[in-house]
Enzyme design. Structure first.
Site, PDB file in Angstrom:
ATOM      1  N   GLU A 143      91.657  -3.467 -15.299  1.00  0.00           N
ATOM      2  CA  GLU A 143      92.744  -2.288 -15.553  1.00  0.00           C
ATOM      3  C   GLU A 143      92.937  -1.895 -17.041  1.00  0.00           C
ATOM      4  OE1 GLU A 143      95.842  -2.173 -12.829  1.00  0.00           O
ATOM      5  OE2 GLU A 143      97.244  -0.802 -13.852  1.00  0.00           O
ATOM      6  N   ARG A 144      92.821  -0.730 -17.226  1.00  0.00           N
ATOM      7  CA  ARG A 144      92.876  -0.294 -18.863  1.00  0.00           C
ATOM      8  C   ARG A 144      91.850  -1.325 -19.672  1.00  0.00           C
ATOM      9  NH1 ARG A 144      95.355   4.032 -17.567  1.00  0.00           N
ATOM     10  NH2 ARG A 144      97.310   3.613 -16.467  1.00  0.00           N
ATOM     11  N   ASN A 199      99.190  -6.500 -11.701  1.00  0.00           N
ATOM     12  CA  ASN A 199      99.146  -5.779 -10.439  1.00  0.00           C
ATOM     13  C   ASN A 199      98.172  -6.789  -9.822  1.00  0.00           C
ATOM     14  OD1 ASN A 199     100.415  -3.798 -11.347  1.00  0.00           O
ATOM     15  ND2 ASN A 199      98.918  -2.713 -12.135  1.00  0.00           N
ATOM     16  N   GLU A 280     106.368  -0.448 -10.658  1.00  0.00           N
ATOM     17  CA  GLU A 280     105.393   0.463 -10.452  1.00  0.00           C
ATOM     18  C   GLU A 280     104.979   0.030  -9.054  1.00  0.00           C
ATOM     19  OE1 GLU A 280     103.700   1.609 -14.740  1.00  0.00           O
ATOM     20  OE2 GLU A 280     102.859   0.090 -14.140  1.00  0.00           O
ATOM     21  N   ARG A 313     108.030 -10.693 -16.024  1.00  0.00           N
ATOM     22  CA  ARG A 313     107.925  -9.730 -16.843  1.00  0.00           C
ATOM     23  C   ARG A 313     109.291  -8.612 -16.739  1.00  0.00           C
ATOM     24  NH1 ARG A 313     103.784  -5.771 -16.110  1.00  0.00           N
ATOM     25  NH2 ARG A 313     102.893  -5.890 -18.327  1.00  0.00           N
ATOM     26  N   ARG A 324     114.257   5.970 -19.569  1.00  0.00           N
ATOM     27  CA  ARG A 324     113.704   4.857 -19.073  1.00  0.00           C
ATOM     28  C   ARG A 324     113.561   3.781 -20.248  1.00  0.00           C
ATOM     29  NH1 ARG A 324     106.997   5.237 -18.387  1.00  0.00           N
ATOM     30  NH2 ARG A 324     106.361   2.976 -18.681  1.00  0.00           N
ATOM     31  N   ASP A 353     106.392   1.692 -23.505  1.00  0.00           N
ATOM     32  CA  ASP A 353     105.207   1.236 -22.869  1.00  0.00           C
ATOM     33  C   ASP A 353     104.014   1.197 -23.964  1.00  0.00           C
ATOM     34  OD1 ASP A 353     103.152   0.209 -21.120  1.00  0.00           O
ATOM     35  OD2 ASP A 353     102.995   2.133 -19.907  1.00  0.00           O
ATOM     36  N   GLU A 381      94.927   1.133 -24.831  1.00  0.00           N
ATOM     37  CA  GLU A 381      95.170   2.056 -23.647  1.00  0.00           C
ATOM     38  C   GLU A 381      95.783   3.318 -24.136  1.00  0.00           C
ATOM     39  OE1 GLU A 381      98.160   0.802 -20.746  1.00  0.00           O
ATOM     40  OE2 GLU A 381      98.401   2.775 -19.802  1.00  0.00           O
TER      41      GLU A 381
HETATM   42  O1  GCW Z   1     101.318   0.644 -19.445  1.00  0.00           O
HETATM   43  C1  GCW Z   1     101.087   0.733 -18.066  1.00  0.00           C
HETATM   44  C2  GCW Z   1      99.924   0.807 -17.542  1.00  0.00           C
HETATM   45  C3  GCW Z   1      99.547   0.029 -16.233  1.00  0.00           C
HETATM   46  C4  GCW Z   1      99.826  -1.444 -16.367  1.00  0.00           C
HETATM   47  C5  GCW Z   1     101.332  -1.469 -16.653  1.00  0.00           C
HETATM   48  C6  GCW Z   1     102.107  -2.990 -16.689  1.00  0.00           C
HETATM   49  C7  GCW Z   1      99.051  -3.423 -15.449  1.00  0.00           C
HETATM   50  O2  GCW Z   1      99.595   2.071 -17.607  1.00  0.00           O
HETATM   51  O3  GCW Z   1      98.080   0.246 -16.058  1.00  0.00           O
HETATM   52  O4  GCW Z   1      99.496  -2.149 -15.080  1.00  0.00           O
HETATM   53  O5  GCW Z   1     101.585  -0.556 -17.759  1.00  0.00           O
HETATM   54  O6  GCW Z   1     101.977  -3.327 -17.865  1.00  0.00           O
HETATM   55  O7  GCW Z   1     102.255  -3.606 -15.788  1.00  0.00           O
END
Ligand code: GCW
Length: 685
Positions: A143-144, A199, A280, A313, A324, A353, A381
């Protein structure tokens, strides 16, 4: 004659720069004189053996090196000194000596070794746990991740079935790759790694995957690296037989205790868990009307007897939770002091983020009786994937600077720093050869937060490319300017999250697909209207500034004292707002896009000038990326100026380069890439 000609040609080509695929990272020692390396240990540990071997193979001087284990304070600290007998490295532990060995080699490569005289050098790490977070999935995707697939290749790993019984790896190449990974990390002081995505799939805790994790742990251990796993909070019913994951249910508690015991049987030095809960769409204690405290403490209690920790987290936000930027603080502040001592709240550097620029998350100050740790994002990212060059050390130094502006919370226990890895199975590990600098910088800063970005850039370039100042000087400058340049052409003056949805690569301040959550849309963040632009987070707006202690609170709350590089983060400012240079906000906004794009274009010229000093492979592979970056910068420039002009209704200042694109055309661009892959250059406008 022909033969002679060929020989001459071969000799000539040997004199020119060697071909390079970037795989050796900053570890390209030229081979040494087989220095005499001795130790005071009769039976050196595997870690000490690595230290010895690295030095005897790669040290170029002909002096003796003595590694003394058992002297000194602190587990990983070490002291280096030149004595009559030779160079002496001493540390309380074998790990300290491993770091001492890599430090000596680094000093040799960068020419700093002359500083080592009879006055000793002592190093003690700034952070006790310096940990990479891989966002790798068991199916091999990352992921990313913008550097190929996952390093781990779970299908090809032989699981360890019995504690201490070394497995025979079927895939020797894979074993070597993981060994190289361990060595690279050890050389910059990284001592911990979370192997999988936050995730997390429940499957990660199956007995098979635990066995495979143990096989990886065996390779990393001699390099001083502990393994951790990200866990899915719903695992007891994801892979267990239970129909709940309620943290207060005794069956669930027992399930975790058993699972943890199973892990420690195979991996006695297992580090612990990283958890993304109720964020998420991931499961968490709130699914059962419990709290973060209930969830984290239950796991912490299961890990405690084995010495494990929980990194929990704070990245949480709900669509109906208000601003947010306020949410992590609101959700966690009330639990301050209620977490077990082996729970550490892992907080992203900024409140939203990983944007190109964010202020520090106020939660770092809000949690005074709870252990916290920062999470940085090494993978790019939001800073151009593996295409754009964006050296992140200045961003992380800026964070440390914010931290020191207020009296820091009473953190206790070990200090930790996490970074989301930018590593994949690409031959050069990071996709972009200069992005290796971010992996390097994370390790070096986690070890020593006092190092300057410049020192890190120089060290990296000298070891990874060449010591020649004709290369090191201009490219150090390029790296040092790169992050500010990215901020200027993407999101200047505190703008944030105006990316295209999903892949987060290009500009889409207009992005608003039907059915998306409002807080996933750029307009939620930029709030452009006919009056002005920016998010009012002051006491008159979302009150986010009130989450900060003084002096940050007043500094940010007042539009006249708010740093201009965070203006639109905290204020909805009018288009005609006068900035410190006497020009309007609109003029400055256009000017920043111009500055960023011009600078990105200059990077290409700077790079062209260093061509003679490096190998053609890495030269070419960076050249097209920098050219692409410059083109993208103009894309951002036109897209943002034209889009925001619809609201400002003001003319574009005459000093701005005329638009190359039409807004209508740019709004039609849809990058045909999936979420987690870098776009191919020919797919962009
Ligand atoms: O920045 C966002 C990303 C997700 C990521 C999430 C996180 C792993 O777009 O891809 O998921 O943060 O940090 O949990």
């Amino acid at each position: 004659m022909k033969k002679l000609f060929t020989i001459v040609l071969l000799c000539l080509s040997a004199l020119t720069v060697q071909a390079e695929d970037g795989h050796s990272l900053w570890l390209r020692y030229k081979g040494g004189n087989h220095a005499t390396v001795c130790t005071n240990q009769k039976k050196p540990s595997p870690t000490l053996v690595i230290a010895q071997k690295e030095l005897s193979k790669n040290w170029q001087g002909d002096e003796k090196i003595i590694l003394v284990q058992g002297e000194g304070n602190g587990k990983e600290s070490f002291t280096l000194q030149r004595t009559d007998e030779g160079i002496q490295a001493s540390s309380a532990t074998d790990k300290g000596l491993l770091y001492a060995a890599y430090t000596l080699l680094r000093m040799q490569e960068t020419g700093e070794i002359d500083q080592l005289t009879t006055t000793s050098i002592t190093e003690t790490p700034s952070n006790d746990i310096r940990i990479l977070n891989h966002w790798d999935n068991p199916n091999g995707t990352v992921e990313r991740g913008y550097a190929g697939s996952s390093l781990w290749k779970w299908d090809e790993i032989t699981p360890t079935l019995k504690a201490g019984k070394e497995v025979k790896w079927k895939n020797a190449e894979l074993k070597q790759r993981i060994t190289d990974y361990a060595r690279a990390n050890a050389s910059i002081g990284i001592n911990a790694t979370v192997l999988n995505n936050v995730n997390a799939k429940p499957l990660m805790l199956s007995s098979d995957m635990i066995g495979k994790t143990a096989s990886i742990a065996d390779i990393l251990r001699p390099y001083g690296i502990k393994v951790y796993l990200a866990v899915n909070f719903g695992s007891p019913h994801g892979i267990g037989d239970l129909d709940t994951a309620d943290p207060l249910n005794p069956e669930v508690v027992k399930w975790w205790q058993k699972k943890v015991a199973e892990i420690y049987t195979l991996i006695p030095d297992f580090g612990g868990f990283l958890v993304k809960a109720n964020s998420e769409g991931e499961p968490g204690p709130m699914d059962y009307n419990r709290t973060h405290v209930d969830g984290a403490n239950m796991l912490a209690d299961a890990l405690h007897p084995h010495g494990g920790i929980v990194m929990w987290r704070s990245f949480v936000y709900a669509s109906d939770g208000g601003d947010r930027a306020n949410q992590a603080y609101t959700e966690f502040k009330r639990f301050d002091g209620q977490f077990r001592n082996n729970v550490i709240i892992q907080i992203k550097n900024g409140p939203i983020d990983f944007q190109p620029r964010e202020p520090i998350s106020p939660l770092f100050f809000g949690l005074e009786k709870t252990r916290t740790m920062p999470e940085f994002q090494i993978t790019q990212e939001y800073t151009g994937h593996s295409i754009h060059t964006c050296f992140l050390a200045p961003m992380w130094k800026e964070f440390f600077g914010f931290q020191s502006m207020c009296s820091t919370p009473k953190a206790y226990g070990q200090k930790l720093l996490a970074g989301v890895a930018n590593i994949g199975d690409d031959i050069n590990w990071c996709g972009n050869d200069l992005a290796q600098a971010n992996w390097y910088a994370f390790g070096r800063l986690a070890w020593n937060e006092e190092l300057s970005s410049e020192q890190i850039a120089r060290e990296f370039l000298a070891q990874t490319f060449t010591n020649d100042p004709k290369f090191v000087e201009p490219i150090t400058e390029l790296l040092l300017h790169s992050r500010e340049t990215v901020v200027s052409y993407m999101m200047p003056l505190g703008l944030h999250h105006i990316f295209a949805g999903g892949h987060h690569y290009g500009p889409e301040p207009w992005c608003a697909p039907k059915g998306w959550r409002e807080d996933w849309l750029p307009r939620y963040y930029h709030r452009a209207d006919n009056e002005g632009i920016g998010f009012d987070r002051t006491h008159n707006g979302s009150k986010n500034t009130e989450q900060y202690p003084e002096p940050l609170r007043s500094l940010y709350d007042n539009i006249n004292t708010c740093p201009e590089n965070l203006l639109l983060w905290f204020h909805h400012a009018s288009w005609n707002h006068l900035m410190s240079n006497g020009l309007t906000l609109w003029h400055n906004l256009c000017g920043k896009y111009e500055e960023g794009a011009q600078q990105a274009e200059k990077f290409v010229e700077v790079w062209k000038q260093v061509k003679p000093y490096i190998d053609s492979e890495r030269y070419e592979s960076m050249l097209w990326r920098l050219q692409r970056q410059a083109r993208d910068a103009w894309w951002w420039h036109d897209a943002c100026i034209l889009y925001f002009q619809q609201f400002s209704q003001l003319p574009i200042p005459s000093c701005i380069t005329p638009m190359q694109f039409k807004l209508d055309d740019l709004m039609k661009v849809k990058l045909p890439i999936d979420n987690y892959r870098a776009p191919k250059p020919d797919m962009l406008p």
